[in-house]
Design an enzyme around this catalytic site. Structure first.
Site, PDB file in Angstrom:
ATOM      1  N   HIS A  97      49.129  43.913  53.766  1.00  0.00           N
ATOM      2  CA  HIS A  97      47.819  44.204  54.343  1.00  0.00           C
ATOM      3  C   HIS A  97      47.851  45.628  54.903  1.00  0.00           C
ATOM      4  O   HIS A  97      48.914  46.139  55.274  1.00  0.00           O
ATOM      5  CB  HIS A  97      47.497  43.230  55.475  1.00  0.00           C
ATOM      6  N   GLU A 128      47.068  46.784  57.756  1.00  0.00           N
ATOM      7  CA  GLU A 128      47.645  46.853  59.095  1.00  0.00           C
ATOM      8  C   GLU A 128      49.173  46.851  59.043  1.00  0.00           C
ATOM      9  O   GLU A 128      49.832  47.664  59.705  1.00  0.00           O
ATOM     10  CB  GLU A 128      47.186  45.655  59.951  1.00  0.00           C
ATOM     11  N   CYS A 188      43.968  39.548  60.651  1.00  0.00           N
ATOM     12  CA  CYS A 188      44.286  38.123  60.513  1.00  0.00           C
ATOM     13  C   CYS A 188      45.418  37.741  61.470  1.00  0.00           C
ATOM     14  O   CYS A 188      45.978  38.582  62.171  1.00  0.00           O
ATOM     15  CB  CYS A 188      44.677  37.812  59.071  1.00  0.00           C
ATOM     16  N   CYS A 246      48.715  39.713  60.804  1.00  0.00           N
ATOM     17  CA  CYS A 246      48.635  41.098  61.266  1.00  0.00           C
ATOM     18  C   CYS A 246      48.615  41.180  62.786  1.00  0.00           C
ATOM     19  O   CYS A 246      49.286  42.024  63.378  1.00  0.00           O
ATOM     20  CB  CYS A 246      47.430  41.792  60.658  1.00  0.00           C
TER      21      CYS A 246
END
Length: 155
Positions: A53, A55, A83, A86
């Site tokens: 992701h 992040e 999420c 993360c």
């Protein structure tokens, strides 16, 4: 630079993700003095990695540069609410602040479904600011999925 300026950088990262046919989410990690430490976009498909992701990739880059997994005094700008995975990494990295654009009612862990950044049961809490460039952040992800769901024309 202000929140809007940094979010525009994150939106540029989201555009890069879209060009790679990845879910268009971008992130930018900024030091306490305003220096951009790292930027990234989603690459879960191209890297065959469910943890890739925007992040997480930003945290990895900055940690490598700083040679420390603790990123004290930093702010993460991300186009979509992080999420659970993360936010867990963000808490572990001891970020000071997360600033995001659009809420994610299905996966969001910075206020929508969960609020890990302010959970008193955890050993670190951080400031969360939502709604920065919200319309642009929501629009890019909605348009991406709208184009994905278009029926394919047949002859």
């Amino acid at each position: 630079m202000d929140h809007t300026d940094y979010m525009k950088l994150a939106l540029a990262e989201a555009e890069k993700a879209w060009q790679k046919d990845e879910v268009p989410i971008g992130a930018v990690l900024v030091s306490g003095t305003g220096e951009v430490l790292a930027s990234a976009h989603n690459q879960t498909i191209s890297m065959s990695d469910p943890t890739a992701h925007a992040e997480i990739l930003s945290l990895r880059k900055a940690s490598s540069i700083k040679r420390n997994y603790r990123l004290l005094g930093t702010t993460l700008y991300v186009t979509l609410e992080p999420c659970v995975m993360c936010m867990g990494a963000i808490v572990h990295a001891r970020l000071e602040k997360v600033v995001f654009g659009a809420k994610d009612p299905k996966w969001g862990a910075a206020g929508s479904l969960y609020n890990l950044g302010e959970d008193k049961r955890l050993n670190h809490r951080l400031e969360i600011i939502s709604g920065v460039c919200e319309e642009e952040c929501r629009a890019i992800i909605q348009e991406f999925f709208r184009t994905k769901r278009k029926p394919v024309a047949t002859d």
